[in-house]
Write an enzyme that holds these catalytic residues in place. Sequence first.
Site, mmCIF file in Angstrom:
data_model
loop_
_atom_site.group_PDB
_atom_site.id
_atom_site.type_symbol
_atom_site.label_atom_id
_atom_site.label_comp_id
_atom_site.label_asym_id
_atom_site.label_seq_id
_atom_site.Cartn_x
_atom_site.Cartn_y
_atom_site.Cartn_z
ATOM 1 N N SER A 145 -34.274 -2.044 22.794
ATOM 2 C CA SER A 145 -35.846 -3.011 22.366
ATOM 3 C C SER A 145 -35.227 -4.510 22.280
ATOM 4 C CB SER A 145 -35.766 -2.454 20.652
ATOM 5 O OG SER A 145 -35.077 -2.649 20.063
ATOM 6 N N ASP A 146 -36.740 -5.434 21.790
ATOM 7 C CA ASP A 146 -36.352 -6.759 21.333
ATOM 8 C C ASP A 146 -35.970 -6.266 19.319
ATOM 9 O OD1 ASP A 146 -36.120 -9.133 20.837
ATOM 10 O OD2 ASP A 146 -38.668 -9.725 21.469
ATOM 11 N N TRP A 147 -35.592 -7.523 18.825
ATOM 12 C CA TRP A 147 -35.390 -7.448 17.915
ATOM 13 C C TRP A 147 -35.369 -6.947 16.748
ATOM 14 C CZ3 TRP A 147 -30.730 -10.804 17.003
ATOM 15 C CH2 TRP A 147 -30.296 -10.660 15.668
ATOM 16 N N GLY A 148 -35.133 -5.703 16.220
ATOM 17 C CA GLY A 148 -36.261 -4.376 15.428
ATOM 18 C C GLY A 148 -37.184 -4.288 15.883
ATOM 19 N N SER A 149 -37.475 -3.858 17.202
ATOM 20 C CA SER A 149 -39.353 -3.423 17.668
ATOM 21 C C SER A 149 -39.629 -1.859 17.410
ATOM 22 C CB SER A 149 -39.602 -4.342 18.522
ATOM 23 O OG SER A 149 -38.145 -3.792 19.909
#
Length: 740
Positions: free
Chosen positions: A272-276
Site C-alpha cells: 500500500s502507500d503510506w497509510g492508504s
Amino acid sequence: MKKLITPLLIALPLLMSAQQTVDERVEEILGRMTIEDKIGQLNQMDGRRDIEKVKQEVREGTLGSIMNIVDPAVTDELQRIAVEESPSGIPILFARDVVHGFNTVLPIPLGMAASWDDALIETTARNTAIEATEKGIRWAFAPMMDIARDARWGRIAESFGEDTYMAGRLAVAVVKGYQGESLTDPMSMAACAKHFVGYGDAEGGRDYNTTSIPPRTLRDVYLPPFKACVDAGCASIMTSFNDNDGLPSTGNRWLLTELLRDQWRFKGLVVSDWGSVAGLIPHGVARDKRDAAQQCIVAGCDMDMSSRSYLLHMKDLIEKGEVDVAVLDAAVRRVLKLKVELGLFDNPYARKVEKSEIYSDSVLDAACRLAEESVVMLKNESVLPLGENVRRILVAGPMADAPYDQMGTWALDGDKKHTVTPIMALRELCGDKVEIEYIPALTHPRDKSTAEFKALAKAARKADVVLAFVGEEQMMSGEAHSLSSLDLQGAQRQMLEELAAVGTPLVTVFMAGRPMTIAPQVEISDAILYAWHPGTMGGKALANIIFGHVNPSGKLPVTFPRNVGQIPIYYNHKHTSHRAKGTEGNLDNIPREAPQSVMGHTSSYLDVAPSPLFHFGYGLSYTTFEVSDLVIENKEVTADGNIKVSVMLKNTGSREGTEVVQLYTGRKTASVTQPLKELKDFKRVTLAAGESCKVEFEVPVSRLAFHNRDMVPAVEPGNYTLTVGTDSQSGLRTYFQIMN
Ligand code: NOJ
C-alpha cells in the site's frame, strides 16, 4: 513458527539443496509459520522512531519490512535480532524512497526524462543501487510513473512527464538499473512501480485528490507504463492514494487482482502507500481499520505500509472467517518470495564494502552527464555558448548558489555539502580568465526584497553577459506541495525585468520541479536554459553547457503552458469536433456587441492562444539538424508485424551535437476517438558537424493497440499517419496501412 527452529533457519542455506526453487523454499518457510508470524510479515513500519521500540517489534516478529533506516550498523543489528531472536527468524526487508539518486542526487525524474536517454538512466540507476545497498537498502520505492499533465501537481517533479510510452520506457530503465542482472546480487534492490494507478490525474492538481479517469483512458494512458514494468520483471508495485471513480486503489480488487494478477500475471509484491489501507476510512468506504484491512487484503494489497490495520485486525478477521487463510498465505508468500530472491535468507546483512562508491568519481561523472542531458535550451538569440570575447560575467539570482534546493524533492540522502552549484562551477571553470561578479540579490526564490536591485543593474551595465539563476525551492514541489500559480515567486520577475532593462545580454536559467509559466521571462531574456532541479552535479552541468563544453540536447518531456488556465495541456490530446485554431487569444481584438458567432466555433480560449508556450519534445542545440528522406519500408503491415522506417539525419551546423529523433503515429478514423498523434519510438543520435546518418526504427505494430469500442485491446486495421521529426509539432509525414 516455534522459536526452537531458529537455529534451523540460520543453517537454512546449508540444508537447502542447490536445486530447490524459490517457490519450494517459500513453501518450506511458510509451512513452519504461525498465523502471528504471517501477519507480522505483512506489516511495514517507519524506522525513524525510538529504536528500542523498533528492536522490540522486530524481536516480537511484528515487522516484515522497515522503512528509512540508512545506517548499516543499525540495519545489521535489527537483522541479527530478526534472525536470531524473533519467533520466525525471518529477515527484515529494508526499504527507502530512492527516487532520483541516493547520496549522489540525480536530476529529478522529470529532468531525467528530458534526456530521453534510457541507457544513461539505467546506468545512473545502477549507480544509485550501488550507493543505496551499501547502506543496507534492498527495496526502493521507485520508479514513479504517474502520467502528469498538470504542472500544479507538486509530484509532477517525480514523474517522467505526460507521455505514456516514454514513462514506460524510462521506468523500465530504472527497474533494470535497480534490479540489475539478478535481485540476489547484493548490489541490487527491488524496484517498486508506483503509484498504481491514476494518481497523477488528481483533480485540479491538488495532491491526493480524487480522479475521474474513464476505463478506456485508464487502460490506454495510465496503465501501460505499469504493464511495461511488470513485463520487465519489476519486483513490486505500490498502490496509489487516490480513488478513481469511487474506488480507492488500495481496496480495488479489479485493479490489484483481476487486472494485475489474473490478466497481467504479476507475481510480485503489492504494497500500500503510506497509510492508504486505513485511508479507506477517510475516503468513506470503510468503517474502521478492521473493515479497511479486510477490504484491502481481499482486493490484493499484500503489505500494509504504516497503518497497522493488518497487524491489529487480521487474526480476528481470519478467525471469524472474514478473510480466508488462503488469501493471507498468498500475500505472505509474495513477501517471502521477494526476501528469498534478494538472498536475505542466505545473508541478511548489509553488504560489506571494500571501496565505497558513495560520491565516487565515476558515480558523480555519470550524474553530471545525466544533468547535462536533462537541460533543455528553450531560447538562444546567439548568446550561448559564451565565447572568448566574454571577459566579465554578472551572476545573479537565488538559485545560483542553492545547494539544498537544486537537489529537488525526495533527495532524502543527498548531502548538500556535496552539491556543486552554478556559481561554484562557473568560478572553477573560468579560473582567472573571466571576471565573475556574483550578486544573488535575492536570498531565496520567495524573497521579496528589492534592496539589491540598483547594485545589480549597475553591475549588469559593466558585464559582457548576465547569467540569472531563478526558479523554485525544493519545498515548492513534491508530495503535498501543489501550487495554484506557476509564476516565478518573490521578486524574481522584477529582478529579471531590471536586468533585461540594462540591455546586457541576459541568459536566464531556471531550476524548478515543474514547468513554470515563464512567457514574460522568455520574452525579455536572450537565452533560456531549463535545468529542472538538476541534483548534486547540476552546477557543473550548467557551466559546461553555458561555456559550450557540452552541447545541450534535452527535449521537453512535458508541455509548457502559457498560463495556468491552459492546464491540462498536452501534445497527444484527442481529435475534437471543433478543433482549436484561429484565435489569437487577444481580448482587445474581440469586437463589441457583435453577433455571437463572429469568433467562430473552436475549442479555444478567447484570451490565450491555443498553442502552448513550448511543446512536448522541443529543445534547441548549439548546432542544427535536418531530417530528410523519410522512407517507410512496408506501407502495408499486419497487426503482428513491425513498421520499418528510416530517415536521414544531418548535422547542418558547425559543431558536434546530439539530436533526439522522435517517431509519432496517429489515425483519423477509428472505432473510438483518438489522440492527434502519439509517440511510439525515439532515438538519441550524436553527429559531428556536417555528418549525416541513417536513423532506423522498427516499431512493433502491437505498440499501436488501443482499447476499441468493445473495450478490447486491439490494433485496428486502417490508415495511419507516421511523423518523424525532432519535436512533437514538426517533422516529415507519411502514411501506412494496417491490414486485416
Ligand atoms: C508516500 C508517497 O506517496 C510514496 O511515494 C512513498 O514511497 C511513501 N510515502 C513512502 O515514503
